[in-house]
Enzyme design. Structure first.
Site, PDB file in Angstrom:
ATOM      1  N   LYS A  87      82.742  88.033 -17.709  1.00  0.00           N
ATOM      2  CA  LYS A  87      83.582  89.174 -17.333  1.00  0.00           C
ATOM      3  C   LYS A  87      84.867  89.126 -18.154  1.00  0.00           C
ATOM      4  CE  LYS A  87      84.868  91.317 -12.964  1.00  0.00           C
ATOM      5  NZ  LYS A  87      85.233  90.978 -11.586  1.00  0.00           N
TER       6      LYS A  87
HETATM    7  C1  E4P Z   1      85.043  93.140  -9.168  1.00  0.00           C
HETATM    8  O1  E4P Z   1      84.407  93.125 -10.203  1.00  0.00           O
HETATM    9  C2  E4P Z   1      86.490  93.407  -9.138  1.00  0.00           C
HETATM   10  O2  E4P Z   1      87.207  92.351  -9.690  1.00  0.00           O
HETATM   11  C3  E4P Z   1      86.896  93.678  -7.709  1.00  0.00           C
HETATM   12  O3  E4P Z   1      86.014  94.642  -7.187  1.00  0.00           O
HETATM   13  C4  E4P Z   1      88.335  94.118  -7.569  1.00  0.00           C
HETATM   14  O4  E4P Z   1      88.550  94.517  -6.245  1.00  0.00           O
HETATM   15  P1  E4P Z   1      90.019  94.766  -5.649  1.00  0.00           P
HETATM   16  O5  E4P Z   1      90.609  95.923  -6.361  1.00  0.00           O
HETATM   17  O6  E4P Z   1      89.757  95.065  -4.194  1.00  0.00           O
HETATM   18  O7  E4P Z   1      90.802  93.511  -5.860  1.00  0.00           O
END
Ligand code: E4P
Length: 217
Positions: A87
């Protein structure tokens, strides 16, 4: 639409996996820190533990913000397990790194995407997934679901294979809206996934059938 669970909590991952509908997992540094995972060895082992629970893709985020650091980290992460997807944030260095990972057959999830332009750059670099953040856009009075729909439309129009992974999902209603917008994947908290099961007529129907079944004994 595929369902990923958005957590680093092993119990929640096991619970979602037991439903039989889980397609993968996403994590981020905040979710890992929330579980108290510290130190490189423990972080790497935690990703392996997650991969051993689920059978789908598991996103593991690089901590570096520079190109060389992202490449070194991503190579280490990808070597952990075939299910690992590296990622990478949607920055200038991140897009360059995604292109390098693509050329070297390493799967990527381009994260922190807030515009169609960012999504297009990620797709051109060959990202496996692009992650528009629905909840964080809604938080600033913008329209996160509209972004998901716009990216789906652009990718369909130009024929990109990159999958639209709706992230920052906060509610069950967000999931429904992602289905309607044509997202390939939604990564969600366990509570939002379980919320899809809630309907008073289902509960009432089960109650009636259980009562009537007793009359058949
Ligand atoms: C997942 O890939 C993301 O990092 C996550 O959904 C972010 O979520 P948040 O905006 O609730 O922190």
């Amino acid at each position: 639409m595929k369902f990923f669970i958005d957590t680093a909590n092993l119990d929640q991952i096991r619970e979602a996996n037991a439903l039989g509908i889980l397609d993968g997992v996403t994590t981020n540094p905040s979710l890992m820190a929330k579980e108290g995972i510290r130190g490189e060895a423990n972080v790497l082992q935690h990703y392996v533990d997650i991969c051993n629970i689920v059978s789908g893709d598991v996103s593991a985020e690089v901590l570096s913000v520079d190109y060389d650091g992202m490449i070194a980290e991503g190579v280490r992460l990808a070597a952990l397990h075939p299910q690992i997807v590296v990622k990478v944030p949607c920055t200038r260095d991140g897009i360059r790194a995604i292109k390098w990972f693509t050329d070297n057959k390493i799967k990527t999830n381009c994260t922190l995407v807030f515009t169609v332009g960012q999504a297009l750059l990620a797709a051109k670099a060959g990202a496996t997934y692009v992650s528009p953040f629905v909840g964080r856009l809604d938080d600033i009075s913008s329209d996160g679901i509209a972004l998901v729909a716009a990216i789906v439309e652009v990718f369909d129009y130009y024929g990109y294979d990159t999958q639209v992974l709706a992230a920052s999902i906060r509610t069950t209603q967000h999931i429904i809206q992602c289905i309607e917008a044509g997202a390939d994947v939604a990564t969600c908290p366990l509570s939002s996934i379980l919320g899809l099961l809630n309907h008073p007529l289902t509960d009432k129907g089960v109650e009636i059938f259980v009562r009537d079944a007793a009359k058949m004994e």
